[in-house]
Write an enzyme that holds these catalytic residues in place. Sequence first.
Site, short mmCIF file in Angstrom:
data_model
loop_
_atom_site.label_atom_id
_atom_site.label_comp_id
_atom_site.label_asym_id
_atom_site.label_seq_id
_atom_site.Cartn_x
_atom_site.Cartn_y
_atom_site.Cartn_z
N LEU A 4 0.85 -1.19 0.00
CA LEU A 4 0.00 0.00 0.00
C LEU A 4 0.88 1.24 0.00
CD1 LEU A 4 -2.21 -1.51 2.71
CD2 LEU A 4 -3.26 -0.37 0.78
N ARG A 28 1.18 13.51 7.74
CA ARG A 28 1.90 13.81 8.98
C ARG A 28 3.42 13.94 8.79
NH1 ARG A 28 -1.14 8.99 12.08
NH2 ARG A 28 -1.32 8.31 9.90
N GLY A 48 -8.95 5.24 1.57
CA GLY A 48 -8.68 4.33 2.68
C GLY A 48 -8.00 3.04 2.23
N ASP A 56 4.69 1.71 4.81
CA ASP A 56 5.43 2.51 5.79
C ASP A 56 5.93 1.69 6.98
OD1 ASP A 56 3.00 2.03 6.99
OD2 ASP A 56 2.58 4.12 7.50
N GLU A 99 -9.87 1.03 14.86
CA GLU A 99 -8.86 2.08 14.75
C GLU A 99 -8.81 2.90 16.03
OE1 GLU A 99 -6.57 2.51 12.14
OE2 GLU A 99 -7.43 0.52 11.95
N ASN A 129 4.84 7.37 10.46
CA ASN A 129 3.81 8.35 10.11
C ASN A 129 4.34 9.78 10.13
OD1 ASN A 129 1.62 6.48 9.76
ND2 ASN A 129 1.72 6.18 11.96
N TYR A 133 45.70 17.70 -8.01
CA TYR A 133 44.53 17.19 -8.71
C TYR A 133 44.99 16.27 -9.82
CZ TYR A 133 40.61 16.64 -11.81
OH TYR A 133 39.64 16.08 -12.60
N ALA A 157 54.24 18.16 -4.54
CA ALA A 157 53.18 18.99 -3.97
C ALA A 157 52.67 19.99 -5.01
CB ALA A 157 53.70 19.74 -2.75
N TYR A 188 41.14 19.40 -18.73
CA TYR A 188 39.89 19.87 -19.33
C TYR A 188 40.15 21.13 -20.13
CZ TYR A 188 34.90 21.17 -19.34
OH TYR A 188 33.62 21.49 -19.71
C1 UD1 Z 1 -3.17 1.46 9.44
C2 UD1 Z 1 -4.21 0.48 9.97
C3 UD1 Z 1 -4.04 0.33 11.46
C4 UD1 Z 1 -2.64 -0.15 11.78
C5 UD1 Z 1 -1.60 0.78 11.14
C6 UD1 Z 1 -0.22 0.17 11.27
C7 UD1 Z 1 -6.18 0.72 8.56
C8 UD1 Z 1 -7.56 1.27 8.45
N1 UD1 Z 1 -5.54 0.97 9.68
O1 UD1 Z 1 -3.43 2.74 10.01
O2 UD1 Z 1 -4.98 -0.61 11.98
O3 UD1 Z 1 -2.46 -0.21 13.19
O4 UD1 Z 1 -1.85 0.97 9.75
O5 UD1 Z 1 0.79 1.05 10.86
O6 UD1 Z 1 -5.73 0.07 7.64
N2 UD1 Z 1 -2.79 3.96 1.85
C9 UD1 Z 1 -3.18 3.80 0.54
N3 UD1 Z 1 -4.38 4.27 0.13
C10 UD1 Z 1 -5.24 4.88 0.98
C11 UD1 Z 1 -4.86 5.03 2.34
C12 UD1 Z 1 -3.62 4.55 2.74
O7 UD1 Z 1 -2.43 3.25 -0.26
O8 UD1 Z 1 -6.32 5.27 0.53
C13 UD1 Z 1 -1.48 3.43 2.28
C14 UD1 Z 1 -0.54 4.49 2.82
O9 UD1 Z 1 0.27 5.01 1.79
C15 UD1 Z 1 0.28 3.70 3.84
C16 UD1 Z 1 -0.65 2.59 4.28
O10 UD1 Z 1 -1.69 2.54 3.33
O11 UD1 Z 1 1.44 3.11 3.25
C17 UD1 Z 1 -1.23 2.82 5.66
O12 UD1 Z 1 -1.91 4.04 5.68
P1 UD1 Z 1 -1.89 4.97 6.95
O13 UD1 Z 1 -2.73 6.16 6.68
O14 UD1 Z 1 -0.53 5.19 7.44
O15 UD1 Z 1 -2.70 4.02 7.98
P2 UD1 Z 1 -2.71 4.13 9.56
O16 UD1 Z 1 -3.59 5.22 9.97
O17 UD1 Z 1 -1.31 4.15 10.06
CA CA Z 2 0.69 4.17 9.14
#
Ligand code: UD1
Ligand code: CA
Length: 450
Positions: free
Chosen positions: A7, A14, A78, A103, A155, A224, A362, A376, A383
Amino acid sequence: MVAVAILAAGRGTRMRSQLPKVLHPLGSKTLVERALDSCASVQPSRELVIVGYCAEQVQAALAHREKIEFVAQTEQLGTGHAIQQLLSPLQGFEDDILILNGDVPLLRPETIAELLNTHQQNKNAATLLTAQLPDATGYGRVFCDQDNRVQQIVEHRDCTDAQRQNRRINAGVYCFNWPRLAEVLPKLSADNDQQEYYLTDVFAMMEPVMAMDVVDVQEISGINNRLQLANAYTIWQERIKTHWLLAGVTLVDSSSITIDDTVELASDVVIEPQTHLRGQTKIGSGSRIGPGSLIENSQIGEHVTAMYSVITDSVVQANCRVGPYAHLRNHAEIGEQCRVGNFVEIKQSQLGTKTNAAHLSYLGNATLGDRVNVGAGTITANYDGVNKHPTVIGDGSKTGSNSVLVAPVTLGTDVTVAAGSVVTKDVEDDTLVIARSRQITRKGWRLKAD
Ligand code: UD1
Ligand code: CA
């Protein structure tokens, strides 16, 4: 067969950065690459990366890796919505899939292998990595029954005060049976505080779902913000340094040293304070690097010293003394027992054995034989404003202080260049060259009054 999906579509608000979060580096690799690397142990048949925010930038940063399939999530609604984007590319895929947040860069490959193993042994519909954290702030809380079966994940922001007391957190690292996940994905709703589709809501719709606690909780540190990134870097460095210390390397004031995971060190290497070793660097036994040196993508032989120096993309053979304040770059190749000293820059040049360039020089596009002494202040003028030209200096030759060798030019063997010379023409073997105006001295000379 197992697929991996990362993902990586979120912005990472943040981080307060123009750069998408997953492209922030941890050492020499980005966070998303670290997530991919942690899955290498299971030899995935497919690698999918879900991209959205700055998708082109993320794709470009991964372009050097083979076989990655990029899946677009044009709106970031999400983590569940992100995984819904896999429905089409994974149509007909019948096996398991590892899904990782982009991440979480500190996962060990063994942990991922164990997660997959637990998942397959128990024939789970889904298995997720969890941890018991002293401070669970920000993470989703995992609720299980007595048999370690996951009931639901809530969450942090959606938790009641009582639910927040649960310290068992979701690491964002999952293994699913893909067909079973694909069946429930369309049923997700965005009925929560963030109005997002949460991947974590699928667990209530699947069974059996099992949680696997990770032993070393540092592995699941999610990034984050930059404070967490800095802390992750420290943890990562601790791991690398512990490895080398136990392998027989001395690190003096180790907290001031940084070492990439791509570096290889022999036993009895000593790394002095404020030294940084990066990229594909190898250092031979008995060498002492630092204090204050940066070595990147370079091979250093045995018993070399390199103090307060910068060496990049270069080779230094055994028993050389480099520095203080030397700069070797762009394929400088230094033979055995050479000395490259104070304020000497060497670029794209080869030195034979026992050749010295001890001060203020050089050398660029130059080939020096054995036992050459570079006086020295000797400069290769390589160049002409348009092209770079070569300089060749034969075995046993010596250049006087402050001589300029105007390339292209070749000096034979055992040539002596007088101090202050500007050499523009080739010089034969065994020859003294003086290429400067003669000194004129007039005894008793005074300026006459008008
Ligand atoms: C998420 C989890 C949480 C977990 C935490 C661990 C969910 C709802 N929550 O929360 O339970 O404890 O990770 O670190 O999954 N991303 C997308 N598309 C989106 C949203 C996010 O690709 O629409 C990717 C982000 O780039 C990231 C990852 O998903 O790499 C996680 O997203 P992030 O917003 O950091 O989730 P958390 O709030 O940390
Ligand atoms: Ca995260």
